[in-house]
Design a protein around this motif. Structure first.
Motif, PDB file in Angstrom:
ATOM      1  N   GLN A  78       0.828  -1.207   0.000  1.00 46.04           N
ATOM      2  CA  GLN A  78       0.000   0.000   0.000  1.00 46.04           C
ATOM      3  C   GLN A  78       0.863   1.259   0.000  1.00 46.04           C
ATOM      4  N   VAL A  79       1.943   1.262   0.777  1.00 47.63           N
ATOM      5  CA  VAL A  79       2.820   2.435   0.808  1.00 47.63           C
ATOM      6  C   VAL A  79       3.497   2.627  -0.547  1.00 47.63           C
ATOM      7  N   LYS A  80       3.956   1.554  -1.165  1.00 44.94           N
ATOM      8  CA  LYS A  80       4.605   1.669  -2.473  1.00 44.94           C
ATOM      9  C   LYS A  80       3.623   2.154  -3.535  1.00 44.94           C
ATOM     10  N   ARG A  81       2.383   1.656  -3.483  1.00 45.05           N
ATOM     11  CA  ARG A  81       1.369   2.112  -4.433  1.00 45.05           C
ATOM     12  C   ARG A  81       1.074   3.586  -4.241  1.00 45.05           C
ATOM     13  N   ALA A  82       0.968   4.015  -2.996  1.00 44.78           N
ATOM     14  CA  ALA A  82       0.699   5.431  -2.724  1.00 44.78           C
ATOM     15  C   ALA A  82       1.854   6.302  -3.203  1.00 44.78           C
ATOM     16  N   MET A  83       3.074   5.835  -3.026  1.00 46.43           N
ATOM     17  CA  MET A  83       4.232   6.574  -3.533  1.00 46.43           C
ATOM     18  C   MET A  83       4.150   6.729  -5.041  1.00 46.43           C
TER      19      MET A  83
ATOM     20  N   SER B 232       1.531   6.583  -6.974  1.00 42.35           N
ATOM     21  CA  SER B 232       0.418   7.457  -7.329  1.00 42.35           C
ATOM     22  C   SER B 232       0.747   8.917  -7.078  1.00 42.35           C
ATOM     23  N   ALA B 233       1.569   9.175  -6.050  1.00 41.42           N
ATOM     24  CA  ALA B 233       1.955  10.552  -5.723  1.00 41.42           C
ATOM     25  C   ALA B 233       3.140  11.036  -6.554  1.00 41.42           C
ATOM     26  N   GLY B 234       3.628  10.190  -7.464  1.00 40.03           N
ATOM     27  CA  GLY B 234       4.748  10.583  -8.311  1.00 40.03           C
ATOM     28  C   GLY B 234       6.083  10.570  -7.597  1.00 40.03           C
ATOM     29  N   ILE B 235       6.220   9.695  -6.591  1.00 40.58           N
ATOM     30  CA  ILE B 235       7.459   9.604  -5.821  1.00 40.58           C
ATOM     31  C   ILE B 235       8.261   8.414  -6.334  1.00 40.58           C
ATOM     32  N   ASP B 236       9.361   8.704  -6.989  1.00 46.32           N
ATOM     33  CA  ASP B 236      10.211   7.655  -7.551  1.00 46.32           C
ATOM     34  C   ASP B 236      10.902   6.899  -6.421  1.00 46.32           C
ATOM     35  N   GLU B 237      10.944   5.570  -6.521  1.00 48.37           N
ATOM     36  CA  GLU B 237      11.589   4.765  -5.485  1.00 48.37           C
ATOM     37  C   GLU B 237      13.080   5.076  -5.365  1.00 48.37           C
ATOM     38  N   ARG B 238      13.676   5.686  -6.382  1.00 48.11           N
ATOM     39  CA  ARG B 238      15.090   6.068  -6.296  1.00 48.11           C
ATOM     40  C   ARG B 238      15.302   7.163  -5.268  1.00 48.11           C
TER      41      ARG B 238
ATOM     42  N   ASP C  47      14.787  18.125  -5.215  1.00 50.74           N
ATOM     43  CA  ASP C  47      13.821  19.160  -5.590  1.00 50.74           C
ATOM     44  C   ASP C  47      12.523  18.561  -6.122  1.00 50.74           C
ATOM     45  N   GLU C  48      12.613  17.381  -6.736  1.00 55.20           N
ATOM     46  CA  GLU C  48      11.417  16.755  -7.300  1.00 55.20           C
ATOM     47  C   GLU C  48      10.480  16.218  -6.227  1.00 55.20           C
ATOM     48  N   LEU C  49      10.937  16.192  -4.978  1.00 55.51           N
ATOM     49  CA  LEU C  49      10.123  15.655  -3.896  1.00 55.51           C
ATOM     50  C   LEU C  49      10.056  16.641  -2.730  1.00 55.51           C
ATOM     51  N   PRO C  50       9.310  17.734  -2.890  1.00 57.60           N
ATOM     52  CA  PRO C  50       9.117  18.641  -1.758  1.00 57.60           C
ATOM     53  C   PRO C  50       8.304  17.950  -0.674  1.00 57.60           C
ATOM     54  N   LYS C  51       8.479  18.368   0.562  1.00 57.84           N
ATOM     55  CA  LYS C  51       7.751  17.755   1.675  1.00 57.84           C
ATOM     56  C   LYS C  51       6.245  17.905   1.515  1.00 57.84           C
TER      57      LYS C  51
ATOM     58  N   LEU D 246       0.679  11.897  -0.991  1.00 54.81           N
ATOM     59  CA  LEU D 246       0.937  10.530  -0.546  1.00 54.81           C
ATOM     60  C   LEU D 246      -0.011  10.093   0.561  1.00 54.81           C
ATOM     61  N   VAL D 247      -0.139  10.892   1.623  1.00 56.99           N
ATOM     62  CA  VAL D 247      -0.979  10.486   2.763  1.00 56.99           C
ATOM     63  C   VAL D 247      -2.453  10.383   2.381  1.00 56.99           C
ATOM     64  N   PRO D 248      -3.042  11.360   1.663  1.00 52.97           N
ATOM     65  CA  PRO D 248      -4.445  11.183   1.255  1.00 52.97           C
ATOM     66  C   PRO D 248      -4.655   9.970   0.360  1.00 52.97           C
ATOM     67  N   THR D 249      -3.694   9.700  -0.528  1.00 56.20           N
ATOM     68  CA  THR D 249      -3.804   8.530  -1.396  1.00 56.20           C
ATOM     69  C   THR D 249      -3.764   7.252  -0.580  1.00 56.20           C
ATOM     70  N   LEU D 250      -2.866   7.197   0.388  1.00 57.41           N
ATOM     71  CA  LEU D 250      -2.772   6.013   1.239  1.00 57.41           C
ATOM     72  C   LEU D 250      -4.066   5.804   2.020  1.00 57.41           C
ATOM     73  N   ALA D 251      -4.657   6.890   2.518  1.00 57.02           N
ATOM     74  CA  ALA D 251      -5.928   6.773   3.257  1.00 57.02           C
ATOM     75  C   ALA D 251      -7.032   6.238   2.355  1.00 57.02           C
ATOM     76  N   ARG D 252      -7.087   6.726   1.117  1.00 56.70           N
ATOM     77  CA  ARG D 252      -8.113   6.250   0.184  1.00 56.70           C
ATOM     78  C   ARG D 252      -7.909   4.780  -0.165  1.00 56.70           C
ATOM     79  N   GLN D 253      -6.657   4.380  -0.358  1.00 51.55           N
ATOM     80  CA  GLN D 253      -6.373   2.977  -0.661  1.00 51.55           C
ATOM     81  C   GLN D 253      -6.800   2.067   0.495  1.00 51.55           C
ATOM     82  N   LEU D 254      -6.529   2.505   1.705  1.00 51.27           N
ATOM     83  CA  LEU D 254      -6.908   1.701   2.866  1.00 51.27           C
ATOM     84  C   LEU D 254      -8.420   1.559   2.952  1.00 51.27           C
ATOM     85  N   ALA D 255      -9.135   2.661   2.681  1.00 52.28           N
ATOM     86  CA  ALA D 255     -10.594   2.596   2.702  1.00 52.28           C
ATOM     87  C   ALA D 255     -11.101   1.611   1.661  1.00 52.28           C
TER      88      ALA D 255
END
Length: 213
Positions: free
Chosen positions: A38-43, A45-51, A71-75, A82-91
């Motif tokens: 779920q965390v990897k899927r949310a990443m 979906s949020a455009g966060i490269d595993e690199r 720079d491509e990953l601002p907080k 990421l967090v809203p996507t993870l919440a939706r996936q869990l639901a």
């Protein structure tokens, strides 16, 4: 290893009621796999490269993810995507479980977002920033907040993240949705945490199409 620290954004998640009587070892194995997935899927979906992320650190019933300061990953992306996507996936995951299996397989998570300087040795990462993230994640009041809501996820952010990111309302983040409900002690300092309960985002046409497919 050099004694110098490196900066990382920190995301940690932990499963509610992981030691419940219905959580047999095979079910725990299944849920551990689900958390990582779920965390990897949310990443993704949020455009966060595993690199941009160090290898996940296992927490037994949770995951610690450390993100590089690129720079491509601002907080802001951790909080607004990421967090809203993870919440939706869990639901969605919980809705897919039969009523009979929900007591043993339902997934509800506590999450924390922080950032700071960390060290690493052959046994893994360590340092005050990780200590603070873990204290916030394990705070009894955060556990109480999760028990009191129907949301599958509650989020705590450190005061550094609140005052540096949330307060300014970047990227649609709503400061009023974060409550200063947590107090923890780390290295003899009292530290504040802010609690947020993500609202499940309405599904887009693309989401519905993917679900049907």
């Amino acid at each position: 290893m050099s004694g110098n620290p490196v900066h990382r954004s920190i995301l940690a998640v932990d499963l509610e009621n992981s030691t419940g009587v219905l959580r047999t070892n095979p079910i725990k194995e299944e849920l551990r796999s689900q958390i990582y997935g779920q965390v990897k899927r949310a990443m993704a979906s949020a455009g966060i490269d595993e690199r941009w992320c160090d290898p996940f650190e296992d927490r037994g019933d949770g995951v610690l993810a450390l993100f590089h300061p690129v720079d491509e990953l601002p907080k802001t992306r951790l909080l607004s995507r990421l967090v809203p996507t993870l919440a939706r996936q869990l639901a969605d995951y919980n809705e897919s479980i039969s009523t009979a299996e929900r007591p043993s397989r339902c997934m509800r998570l506590r999450a924390v977002v922080h950032a700071g300087e960390i060290h690493r040795d052959e046994n893994g990462p360590f340092g005050e920033a990780i200590d603070l993230a873990c204290r916030l994640l394990d705070a009894p009041r955060l556990k109480k907040c999760l028990r009191a809501t129907s949301s599958p996820l509650v989020l705590a952010v450190s005061e550094d993240i609140y005052w540096g990111i949330v307060k300014h309302g970047y990227d649609g983040i709503c400061p009023a949705a974060y409550r200063p409900d947590l107090r923890v002690s780390v290295a003899s300092r009292r530290r504040q945490g802010f609690v947020h309960i993500p609202q499940e985002a309405p599904k887009t046409h693309e989401d519905r199409t993917m679900a049907v497919a």
